[in-house]
Design an enzyme around this catalytic site. Structure first.
Site, PDB file in Angstrom:
ATOM      1  N   GLU A 178      13.131  22.005   2.444  1.00 32.22           N
ATOM      2  CA  GLU A 178      13.481  20.942   1.494  1.00 32.22           C
ATOM      3  C   GLU A 178      14.949  20.530   1.577  1.00 32.22           C
ATOM      4  OE1 GLU A 178      12.280  22.001  -2.434  1.00 32.22           O
ATOM      5  OE2 GLU A 178      10.147  21.996  -1.949  1.00 32.22           O
TER       6      GLU A 178
ATOM      7  N   ASN B 278       8.418  -3.919   2.732  1.00 31.66           N
ATOM      8  CA  ASN B 278       7.014  -3.681   3.048  1.00 31.66           C
ATOM      9  C   ASN B 278       6.700  -3.981   4.515  1.00 31.66           C
ATOM     10  OD1 ASN B 278       4.210  -3.194   2.559  1.00 31.66           O
ATOM     11  ND2 ASN B 278       3.880  -5.387   2.312  1.00 31.66           N
TER      12      ASN B 278
ATOM     13  N   GLU C 284      13.184  15.182  -4.840  1.00 33.52           N
ATOM     14  CA  GLU C 284      12.808  15.956  -6.030  1.00 33.52           C
ATOM     15  C   GLU C 284      13.800  15.714  -7.165  1.00 33.52           C
ATOM     16  OE1 GLU C 284      10.455  19.907  -4.509  1.00 33.52           O
ATOM     17  OE2 GLU C 284      12.640  19.946  -4.432  1.00 33.52           O
TER      18      GLU C 284
ATOM     19  N   GLN D 225      10.591  26.933   1.076  1.00 34.02           N
ATOM     20  CA  GLN D 225      10.967  25.682   0.419  1.00 34.02           C
ATOM     21  C   GLN D 225      12.450  25.404   0.620  1.00 34.02           C
ATOM     22  OE1 GLN D 225       9.398  24.530  -3.527  1.00 34.02           O
ATOM     23  NE2 GLN D 225       8.266  26.453  -3.494  1.00 34.02           N
TER      24      GLN D 225
ATOM     25  N   ASP E 280       8.016  18.388  -8.141  1.00 32.61           N
ATOM     26  CA  ASP E 280       8.146  19.640  -7.405  1.00 32.61           C
ATOM     27  C   ASP E 280       7.272  19.537  -6.155  1.00 32.61           C
ATOM     28  OD1 ASP E 280       8.599  22.185  -6.548  1.00 32.61           O
ATOM     29  OD2 ASP E 280       7.566  23.202  -8.192  1.00 32.61           O
TER      30      ASP E 280
ATOM     31  N   HIS F 102       0.833  -1.208   0.000  1.00 32.00           N
ATOM     32  CA  HIS F 102       0.000   0.000   0.000  1.00 32.00           C
ATOM     33  C   HIS F 102       0.869   1.261   0.000  1.00 32.00           C
ATOM     34  CE1 HIS F 102      -3.068  -2.840   1.385  1.00 32.00           C
ATOM     35  NE2 HIS F 102      -3.981  -1.903   1.233  1.00 32.00           N
TER      36      HIS F 102
END
Length: 294
Positions: A289, A176, A269, A285, A275, A145
């Site tokens: 980021e 997982n 990114e 950002q 983005d 998932h």
């Protein structure tokens, strides 16, 4: 206007005869005007799925649409799908999502539900390939998932959406069931303490295909915006905690902690071309980021 004598009744009959025709013409003209108004274009592409009434995808993507996905079947590898509580960009070539975005609050959690049945996503355009649970059979990979089932235990119908194949990706069993699952559990522990989480999760890279239909990703990544109790997306600031992880899709992670795979949003990114957090100011950002959660 003067009319010849004896023609009054005939003139009345003509007018009565013409009245339905005049009314029909007026109705048709009004209908055409409405159809060709600026809100209804005859040649526009009608998406085969849309947000619930009164809810726009932009309102449910407070930190942006990472790949500028749209519900346009002519772009099958970046097709926007809007579910009741999450949004995703679907990739028909890969047979999986590129990314999925969702919010988790206490109201979304609940008592454990019986395990759902994996199902094809019937909301995808009819010309897309139909991915079924059997397309994972014998691959050696779990049906993993992106939006966790346990994030949606509060509502059975909503939980069932997490078992649609558009929310599933091939994941190595030890990924997982160990670091990926441990991060999911840790995230819910924050939610139970009153935090609100906004999460993006996705995949990239190519390790081959399962049954020549589903691309097995090389990496699975996640970006989680952690908002303290009582705060909303509008309250994000330089001190907001961001958890970003990028994990290899390999079967040797049983003893590895999710914390070992923490990275920066900027790194994800650069690897994906997306983005992320695009609605924030450039300065914010840059701060969020380039930091790595510790």
């Amino acid at each position: 206007m003067m009319r010849p004598r004896g023609t009054g009744n005939s003139w009345m009959r003509i007018r009565l005869y013409l009245l339905p025709t005049v009314l029909l013409a007026a109705f048709f003209a009004a209908s055409c005007s409405s159809f060709y108004s600026s809100d209804n274009h005859a040649d526009e592409v009608r998406p085969e799925n849309s947000a619930p009434a009164g809810v726009l995808p932009a309102e449910r993507l407070p930190f942006g649409n990472p790949s500028s996905a749209k519900a346009n079947p002519s772009d099958p590898d970046n097709y926007l799908v809007v579910k009741s509580t999450f949004i995703l960009s679907y990739n028909d070539r890969r047979g999986t999502a590129n990314w999925v975005a969702w919010q988790t609050t206490k109201a979304d959690l609940g008592e454990r539900l019986a395990r759902g049945d994996f199902q094809p996503d019937a909301s995808l355009p009819s010309n897309f390939r139909r991915i079924t649970p059997n397309d994972y059979s014998g691959s050696g990979y779990d049906r993993g998932h992106l939006v966790p089932s346990a994030d949606r235990f509060a509502d059975g119908a909503v939980n069932a959406e997490t078992f649609q194949m558009s929310n599933i990706v091939p994941q190595a069993r030890s990924l997982n069931q160990f670091p990926w699952e441990k991060l999911e559990s840790y995230s819910r522990s924050l939610v139970r303490r009153g935090f609100t989480l906004f999460t993006y999760a996705g995949v990239y890279g190519d390790l081959g295909t399962s049954r020549n239909k589903v691309v097995i990703p090389a990496r699975c990544w996640k970006v989680i915006v952690v908002l303290p109790p009582g705060k909303t997306a509008a309250d994000i600031g330089p001190e907001t905690r961001i958890i970003a992880v990028d994990m290899p899709n390999v079967d040797s992670l049983r003893r590895r902690s999710w914390r070992e795979f923490r990275t920066s949003v900027r790194s994800i990114e650069q690897a994906t071309g997306y983005d992320l957090l695009s609605t924030l100011s450039a300065a914010l950002q840059e701060k969020l980021e380039t930091s790595v959660d510790r």
